[in-house]
Write an enzyme that holds these catalytic residues in place. Structure first.
Site, mmCIF file in Angstrom:
data_model
loop_
_atom_site.group_PDB
_atom_site.id
_atom_site.type_symbol
_atom_site.label_atom_id
_atom_site.label_comp_id
_atom_site.label_asym_id
_atom_site.label_seq_id
_atom_site.Cartn_x
_atom_site.Cartn_y
_atom_site.Cartn_z
ATOM 1 N N SER A 142 0.843 -1.197 0.000
ATOM 2 C CA SER A 142 0.000 0.000 0.000
ATOM 3 C C SER A 142 0.875 1.243 0.000
ATOM 4 C CB SER A 142 -0.889 0.014 1.247
ATOM 5 O OG SER A 142 -1.496 1.282 1.416
ATOM 6 N N LYS A 169 3.381 -2.437 6.227
ATOM 7 C CA LYS A 169 3.594 -2.323 4.786
ATOM 8 C C LYS A 169 4.949 -1.692 4.459
ATOM 9 C CE LYS A 169 -0.016 -4.428 3.361
ATOM 10 N NZ LYS A 169 0.134 -5.752 2.712
#
Length: 246
Positions: A142, A169
């Protein structure tokens, strides 16, 4: 055995993973292995694809279980002898749970799947990727893990307060960098993809139902990088609209 590219998708039974599986089988003639924590759900997806004339199978895959990961890798080795593409798709977003999780629980559970489980799976199938003539790894991530975007107060990503998910992430990006280095000797392409806001259960807490794209559209860039040739890019982070800064 099959001459088609063999691709394992973690979390391949629903959402973005399922859409990726469908695009790879229907548009690129991949044999997709549906990695599913729920064995029955994975079997249903594989059977659906097979009924449509596509090549698919399934393995039970729980990223929080070393035994499950080892068994899945062993099954792939016994059935196919190699793995051409690994799509690290499975993940959780727990920052939006109601009531909120205690902070230690939030980080432990988030990293257990998104980082630790992803690393363990990649490690387990690395020997199978080394047997491929065209090895590829895609880490689904992301923009919220980008250090550059997250420190720029003019961006949306600076304002979204998903601390555990963001941190996980960012760690996934480092996993990709490390496996790119580890597999340089065989010319593997290892890339990170942000599919954007997709209408899935994972992204429901960030307005996905209202603003997100359908999973089939969200899978576009994932599929592009999962089907790279030997001259394709590596060590990149991108979305359908271009590169993402690390």
């Amino acid at each position: 055995m099959t001459d088609s590219p063999i691709t394992l998708i973690s979390g391949g039974n629903a959402g973005l993973g399922l859409a990726t599986a469908k695009r790879l089988t229907k548009e690129h003639n991949h044999h997709v292995i549906i990695g599913s924590r729920n064995a029955e759900a994975g079997a249903e997806v594989a059977a659906e694809l097979q009924a449509e004339g596509h090549s698919a199978s399934t393995v039970q895959l729980d990223l929080e279980s070393d035994a499950s990961i080892a068994a899945a890798a062993k099954t792939i080795e016994e059935k196919f002898g190699r793995l051409d593409a690994l799509i690290n798709n499975a993940g959780v977003l727990l920052d939006t749970t109601d009531p909120p999780l205690p902070i230690r629980t939030l980080y432990t559970r988030t990293f257990s799947v998104n980082v630790f489980g992803t690393a363990c799976l990649t490690e387990a199938v690395e020997p199978l990727l080394r047997k491929s003539s065209n090895p590829v790894i895609v880490f689904v991530s992301s923009r919220m893990g980008s250090l550059v975007l997250s420190t720029d107060s003019s961006t949306l990503w600076y304002k979204i307060d998903y601390t555990a998910y963001d941190a996980s992430k960012a760690a996934v990006a480092m996993l990709a960098i490390n496996w790119n280095r580890r597999l340089e000797d065989i010319g593997a392409r290892v890339n990170v993809v942000c599919p954007g806001l997709v209408k899935t259960n994972l992204a429901g807490g960030v307005g996905a139902v209202q603003y997100g794209v359908e999973p089939y559209e969200g899978a576009k860039r994932v599929v592009e990088l999962a089907t790279l040739g030997k001259d394709g890019p590596t060590k990149t982070w991108s979305a359908t609209d271009g590169d993402i800064p690390w």
